[in-house]
Design a protein around this motif. Sequence first.
Motif, PDB file in Angstrom:
ATOM      1  N   LEU A  99      80.012  32.165  -3.841  1.00  0.00           N
ATOM      2  CA  LEU A  99      78.652  31.662  -3.617  1.00  0.00           C
ATOM      3  C   LEU A  99      77.666  32.794  -3.922  1.00  0.00           C
ATOM      4  O   LEU A  99      77.882  33.931  -3.468  1.00  0.00           O
ATOM      5  N   THR A 133      73.581  33.474  -3.603  1.00  0.00           N
ATOM      6  CA  THR A 133      72.224  32.988  -3.322  1.00  0.00           C
ATOM      7  C   THR A 133      71.236  33.774  -4.179  1.00  0.00           C
ATOM      8  O   THR A 133      71.456  34.944  -4.499  1.00  0.00           O
ATOM      9  N   VAL A 163      72.870  29.208  -5.654  1.00  0.00           N
ATOM     10  CA  VAL A 163      71.893  28.618  -4.730  1.00  0.00           C
ATOM     11  C   VAL A 163      70.512  29.211  -5.016  1.00  0.00           C
ATOM     12  O   VAL A 163      70.390  30.423  -5.190  1.00  0.00           O
ATOM     13  N   CYS A 220      75.894  24.102  -8.487  1.00  0.00           N
ATOM     14  CA  CYS A 220      74.715  24.669  -7.826  1.00  0.00           C
ATOM     15  C   CYS A 220      74.256  23.811  -6.651  1.00  0.00           C
ATOM     16  O   CYS A 220      74.560  22.621  -6.583  1.00  0.00           O
ATOM     17  N   ILE A 221      73.565  24.450  -5.754  1.00  0.00           N
ATOM     18  CA  ILE A 221      72.931  23.758  -4.625  1.00  0.00           C
ATOM     19  C   ILE A 221      71.462  24.177  -4.629  1.00  0.00           C
ATOM     20  O   ILE A 221      71.159  25.381  -4.543  1.00  0.00           O
ATOM     21  N   ASP A 263      67.937  23.549   5.394  1.00  0.00           N
ATOM     22  CA  ASP A 263      68.533  23.788   4.067  1.00  0.00           C
ATOM     23  C   ASP A 263      69.691  24.783   4.160  1.00  0.00           C
ATOM     24  O   ASP A 263      70.692  24.663   3.447  1.00  0.00           O
ATOM     25  N   VAL A 317      73.424  24.108   2.896  1.00  0.00           N
ATOM     26  CA  VAL A 317      74.107  24.956   1.899  1.00  0.00           C
ATOM     27  C   VAL A 317      75.546  25.210   2.353  1.00  0.00           C
ATOM     28  O   VAL A 317      76.493  25.056   1.572  1.00  0.00           O
ATOM     29  N   ALA A 333      78.608  23.675   0.347  1.00  0.00           N
ATOM     30  CA  ALA A 333      79.398  24.716  -0.335  1.00  0.00           C
ATOM     31  C   ALA A 333      80.875  24.636   0.051  1.00  0.00           C
ATOM     32  O   ALA A 333      81.750  24.933  -0.770  1.00  0.00           O
TER      33      ALA A 333
END
Length: 267
Positions: A12, A14, A39, A63-64, A73, A77, A81
């Motif tokens: 992941l 961000t 993200v 993607c998120i 949010d 996530v 995820a």
Amino acid sequence: MKTLELRNRWTLVTGASSGLGLEMARAIARDHGGHVLGVARRRDRLEALCEELRTRHGVQADCIVADLSRPADVERVFTEATRGRQLHGALLNAGVTYWGDAVKLDWGAFQTMLDTNVTSLVRLSGLLAPHLAAHDTQGGMMLVSSVAGLIPVPYQAAYSGTKAFVLGYGQALAQELRPTGVSVTVFAPGGISTELMENSGLAQRFKTGDLGMMTAPECASHALRAFTRRKALSIPGLLNQTLALAARLLPRGFLAQRTAALYRPGP
Ligand SMILES: NC(=O)c1ccc[n+]([C@@H]2O[C@H](COP(=O)([O-])OP(=O)(O)OC[C@H]3O[C@@H](n4cnc5c(N)ncnc54)[C@H](OP(=O)(O)O)[C@@H]3O)[C@@H](O)[C@H]2O)c1
């Protein structure tokens, strides 16, 4: 602890829509053959990244779209995820800054910065730690701090405070998670030529090519090396390492005074 093997495993990232996060995502796919879950708020950027990673490097990418300054949010996530997906790594990199007088900093902008740089990172690391530990591969996370977390930076006072928090929190968390096998790397770069510098106005003061300024790909390669080697703290570049040494040896008041001269806005 064994080094982190990212190949064919999910990491992941961000803040994957620009700057350091974007380049770390590219490095995971290109240099490590790892799958990337990006993200950020800008969907178009994230989708373009996923397409690039799939076609150029043959990895999986997803993607998120999320605003990490919003608690709901952040929870989403984690849920999205980890739904049907085992993460092996997490690079908690999303961040914002400003440049100017602390007392004039807009209150809403401060709270957004605190929520993004600090609160989301604490929440995500707390949720991710048991998830990363549960799998027999024992994953790792990296928390992105800054040299501004080692030295008090006037005219970025509140940002500098958020990055000092990340440094202290990350180093302490690393010790707490040791028995689980999950590594926590704190990454503390100095200046990187990214949108963050442009958006804050700092690019007018610190320019690409100046001593100590790094490009995002160069910085990302340092970050991935530290992350996969499960280093506890990584400060990339000789100048930044010298500043870190100065931060240990010199009085903080003196350092703040010298830094104020460098960062004071105006001609
Ligand atoms: N540039 C430097 O000189 C420097 C130096 C030391 C440390 N750092 C740290 O390095 C990290 C990356 O910064 P950068 O220089 O690469 O900056 P950048 O190019 O501006 O990238 C910041 C990333 O964070 C994401 N982001 C910002 N606010 C968000 C939010 N509320 N929700 C979700 N994502 C958000 C942005 O995506 P969206 O806008 O699409 O949401 C973007 O992908 C930050 O933590 C920064 O503090 C930077």
